[in-house]
Scaffold this motif. Sequence first.
Motif, mmCIF file in Angstrom:
data_model
loop_
_atom_site.group_PDB
_atom_site.id
_atom_site.type_symbol
_atom_site.label_atom_id
_atom_site.label_comp_id
_atom_site.label_asym_id
_atom_site.label_seq_id
_atom_site.Cartn_x
_atom_site.Cartn_y
_atom_site.Cartn_z
ATOM 1 N N ARG A 1 28.664 -2.581 101.129
ATOM 2 C CA ARG A 1 29.361 -3.155 99.842
ATOM 3 C C ARG A 1 28.785 -5.266 99.959
ATOM 4 O O ARG A 1 28.923 -5.305 100.491
ATOM 5 C CB ARG A 1 30.605 -2.906 99.507
ATOM 6 N N LYS A 2 27.872 -5.277 99.183
ATOM 7 C CA LYS A 2 27.078 -6.711 99.050
ATOM 8 C C LYS A 2 27.848 -7.814 98.345
ATOM 9 O O LYS A 2 28.283 -8.402 97.993
ATOM 10 C CB LYS A 2 25.623 -6.172 98.002
ATOM 11 N N ALA A 3 28.616 -6.769 97.369
ATOM 12 C CA ALA A 3 28.897 -8.216 96.369
ATOM 13 C C ALA A 3 30.483 -7.476 96.011
ATOM 14 O O ALA A 3 30.453 -6.535 95.651
ATOM 15 C CB ALA A 3 28.590 -8.631 95.735
ATOM 16 N N ASP A 4 32.191 -7.713 95.865
ATOM 17 C CA ASP A 4 33.429 -7.142 95.221
ATOM 18 C C ASP A 4 33.601 -8.473 94.902
ATOM 19 O O ASP A 4 34.504 -8.902 95.995
ATOM 20 C CB ASP A 4 33.639 -6.005 96.165
ATOM 21 N N VAL A 5 34.110 -8.882 93.690
ATOM 22 C CA VAL A 5 35.159 -9.513 93.261
ATOM 23 C C VAL A 5 35.673 -9.405 92.279
ATOM 24 O O VAL A 5 35.560 -8.232 91.376
ATOM 25 C CB VAL A 5 34.090 -11.220 92.627
ATOM 26 N N PHE B 1 37.096 -20.597 84.731
ATOM 27 C CA PHE B 1 36.545 -19.452 85.863
ATOM 28 C C PHE B 1 37.645 -19.455 86.478
ATOM 29 O O PHE B 1 37.628 -20.628 87.748
ATOM 30 C CB PHE B 1 35.020 -20.079 86.078
ATOM 31 N N ASN B 2 37.916 -17.811 87.205
ATOM 32 C CA ASN B 2 38.463 -18.049 88.622
ATOM 33 C C ASN B 2 38.768 -16.562 89.160
ATOM 34 O O ASN B 2 37.635 -16.009 88.012
ATOM 35 C CB ASN B 2 40.146 -17.661 88.028
ATOM 36 N N MET B 3 37.717 -16.591 90.683
ATOM 37 C CA MET B 3 37.538 -15.889 91.680
ATOM 38 C C MET B 3 37.473 -15.032 92.039
ATOM 39 O O MET B 3 37.886 -16.251 93.077
ATOM 40 C CB MET B 3 35.922 -16.262 91.187
ATOM 41 N N HIS B 4 38.128 -14.577 92.203
ATOM 42 C CA HIS B 4 38.627 -13.720 93.823
ATOM 43 C C HIS B 4 37.927 -12.920 94.877
ATOM 44 O O HIS B 4 37.274 -11.723 94.232
ATOM 45 C CB HIS B 4 40.251 -12.700 94.095
ATOM 46 N N PRO C 1 44.507 -16.406 98.557
ATOM 47 C CA PRO C 1 44.802 -14.983 97.905
ATOM 48 C C PRO C 1 44.633 -15.448 96.349
ATOM 49 O O PRO C 1 44.867 -13.768 95.547
ATOM 50 C CB PRO C 1 46.453 -14.462 98.218
ATOM 51 N N SER C 2 44.887 -16.232 95.914
ATOM 52 C CA SER C 2 44.623 -16.746 94.953
ATOM 53 C C SER C 2 43.226 -17.225 94.235
ATOM 54 O O SER C 2 42.586 -17.512 93.234
ATOM 55 C CB SER C 2 45.679 -18.346 94.503
ATOM 56 N N GLY C 3 42.317 -17.056 95.178
ATOM 57 C CA GLY C 3 40.819 -17.523 94.670
ATOM 58 C C GLY C 3 40.603 -18.644 94.755
ATOM 59 O O GLY C 3 41.071 -19.469 95.296
ATOM 60 N N VAL D 1 28.636 -20.200 89.191
ATOM 61 C CA VAL D 1 30.129 -21.060 89.355
ATOM 62 C C VAL D 1 30.397 -21.278 90.528
ATOM 63 O O VAL D 1 30.426 -22.288 91.122
ATOM 64 C CB VAL D 1 29.687 -20.773 87.873
ATOM 65 N N VAL D 2 31.592 -20.036 90.463
ATOM 66 C CA VAL D 2 32.434 -20.504 91.413
ATOM 67 C C VAL D 2 32.341 -20.912 92.831
ATOM 68 O O VAL D 2 32.743 -21.955 93.327
ATOM 69 C CB VAL D 2 33.697 -19.703 91.354
ATOM 70 N N PRO D 3 31.317 -20.836 93.465
ATOM 71 C CA PRO D 3 31.571 -20.972 94.817
ATOM 72 C C PRO D 3 30.181 -22.067 94.693
ATOM 73 O O PRO D 3 30.255 -23.017 97.089
ATOM 74 C CB PRO D 3 30.523 -19.656 95.168
#
Length: 748
Positions: A448-452, A485-488, A497-499, A539-541
């Motif tokens: 699993r390379k990415a999971d958001v 933008f919100n990402m977890h 937990p809130s990302g 954007v987020v990271p």
Amino acid sequence: MKITKIAAVFLVLAFSGKVSAQETEKKMLIKDADDQFPIADVLVKYNHGNSHTHTGSDGTFSVPVASLPDTLMISRPGYDEVKWLVASDEDKNKVIFLQHKPFQISEVAINHSSFLSAITKVDLNKFPVNSAQDLLRKVPGLFIAQHAGGGKAEQLFLRGFDADHGTDVSVNVDGMPVNIVSHAHGQGYSDLHFVIPETVNNIDFGKGAYYMDRGDFNTAGYVDFQTYSGLKNSMIKLEGGSFNSKRILGMFNILHDDKGRKNAYLAAEYNYTDGPFDVKQNFNRINIFGKYNQWITDNDYFNIQFSTFNSSWNASGQIPERAVDEGIIGRWGSIDPTEGGKTSRTNLQMNFKHIISSSEQIDAMAFYSKYNFNLYSDFTFYLNDKDHGDEIQQTDGRNIYGAEVKYTKNFTLANSSLNWISGVGLRNDDINTLQLNHVYHRDLLLDRKADVNGTETNLHAYSGLIWKTARWTINPALRVDHFIFNMHNLLDPEQLPSGQSTEGTRLSPKLNFSYAQNDRIMWFLKTGIGFHSNDLRVVVPNADQKTLPYSVGGDLGVRLHPFKSLIITPALWYMYLQQEFVYVGDDAVVEPSGKSRRFGADLGVRFQPLENFYLNADINYSHARFIEEEKGQDYVPLAPVVTSTGSVNWDFLHGFSLGIQYRYLGSRPAAEDNSIKTKAYFVNDLMLSYNRQKWGANIQVNNLFNVQWNEAQFATETQLKGETEPITDLTYTPGSPFGVRMGVYYKF
């Protein structure tokens, strides 16, 4: 010219319930005979043709009592002209209805705000469509490619952009956005396959980023497909042809109540094809579309519509050129026969219009979409995993909510008019799953390379003026967009937990001018700033990345109508883009890169020497380069250089129609150093149809001359089984060969 007299009304100015002896004007109302909408900007000549006025946004106009009795000349492009005698107060009917007529080039007004949609309306009438691909090809200058078994969204090319699946082209249906932000496969992904082509009444489009009501992804341009409000007939259509292709369409007129001003219809279609590939595509798609609308009062309109589609397919993918040249596979073969996917989208949309007065109105729209996507691709084969191969799975599941309210106010000034348009809106993408997985033959998860998951919210507002004075039209406007933008990241156990979250704001000023030299020549200059949002996974990271990279551009052009049968539209354009998106084949994602500059020229020609003979052509040139790279290393991969589309249509023998259309895509750089180039192609299609009042039939021949062409083309580093080193060469999806499709329909 056909002259129809349908109805008329005097709305008498009264005081205390009695007709005033000082009455100076009579008001009349004009509406569309089909959808009952008031028609704005209708030209009304009075005082025996010596004076004129125009209808307001509510379809009303006034004529001086002193000019009566008089014969009014009522006209608007696309409608039959009406002569109406106003003699006395004895005329008690309420509304003048205008009847549609088939658009002809002679009816198109080059200085009218509906010019671009009028042009496409002529094209649609002369050469009907029966697929989502055909719909996109009706947009002048827009080029498309399909490279995943017919189920994935088309690749879009416009104004020097390989816009992937929509990164720099805003696509809409009845005002509802189609582009999907932060999509599993590509930013701005626009899958238009939920649209049944026969339900499309017209296409509105614009090139560049000069339009206040267009926001995210409107850099190269926008397209808005507009569906019919109602049907006059029900219809059944059956089609079948080469490669075991079949299609059935039903359009059912459920309600057509002129007196109650209500319309409702339902449309459904089923598509299947095996395709020309060695591995059967097993392409299945089901579409359902329903629409209801009603004029609740003379000033209040309500519409609700629903659409859903579900599609599944196998794909042969993009194959390396060397694999075919060396005989490893045939042209219709595949390296990984397990590519393919499944996708669905369900939409619910509501519209409301309230006409406050002859100079004011409010338009409101709200929508909801439920979207699911599951795609299996293999771009690099055995480059990264020598045993299992490099197949990836991309999944996307989300709910999308949106709404917009627009207010329009018209002012009449001395020797000029002023329209003020303002709007506010929002869009929220609630992303449940966004994954990139390494898999084997679809079934085995290797990594699993990415999971958001997360949310992306866009709040926007705009305001602008359209000032018409003498021969000039001046249109300043300002738009503001704010993104949250919100990402977890589900693969990061240390994340809260809130990302994570970030925000960004973009101001987009616009300023457009036009000058109507006369009825045959109109000059225009358009300028503006646009933008495309960045993927939340970028954007987020990465706080240093551009959240909302902008574009700055301008158009200088002229519309020429030298005589009734000919329209010519040349234009020069320029665009600077703060940040590109470049497709990375081995990861099947998009990533940001550097600044770029583009310039080019467009030429459109529409020629109708006879009412039953029509020609159109669009030729486009663009020059695209990265700004901060060394010369020779600054090519923008896959940016189109020369494109052209066109068609010829001849109606003959009382019902027969013969049409031939072409598309040409020139060679273009596939790598930054131009060491690999794509191959140019020129493809022709033919359509022969016979249409009667109740029934008709058609034969469509695709790739008439059976040319060997490559549809989607990329420079990709790949490694095949048995190869000791990876090789970068051209990978492509072969374009469809000669194929025949036949259809019949019946109206009832």
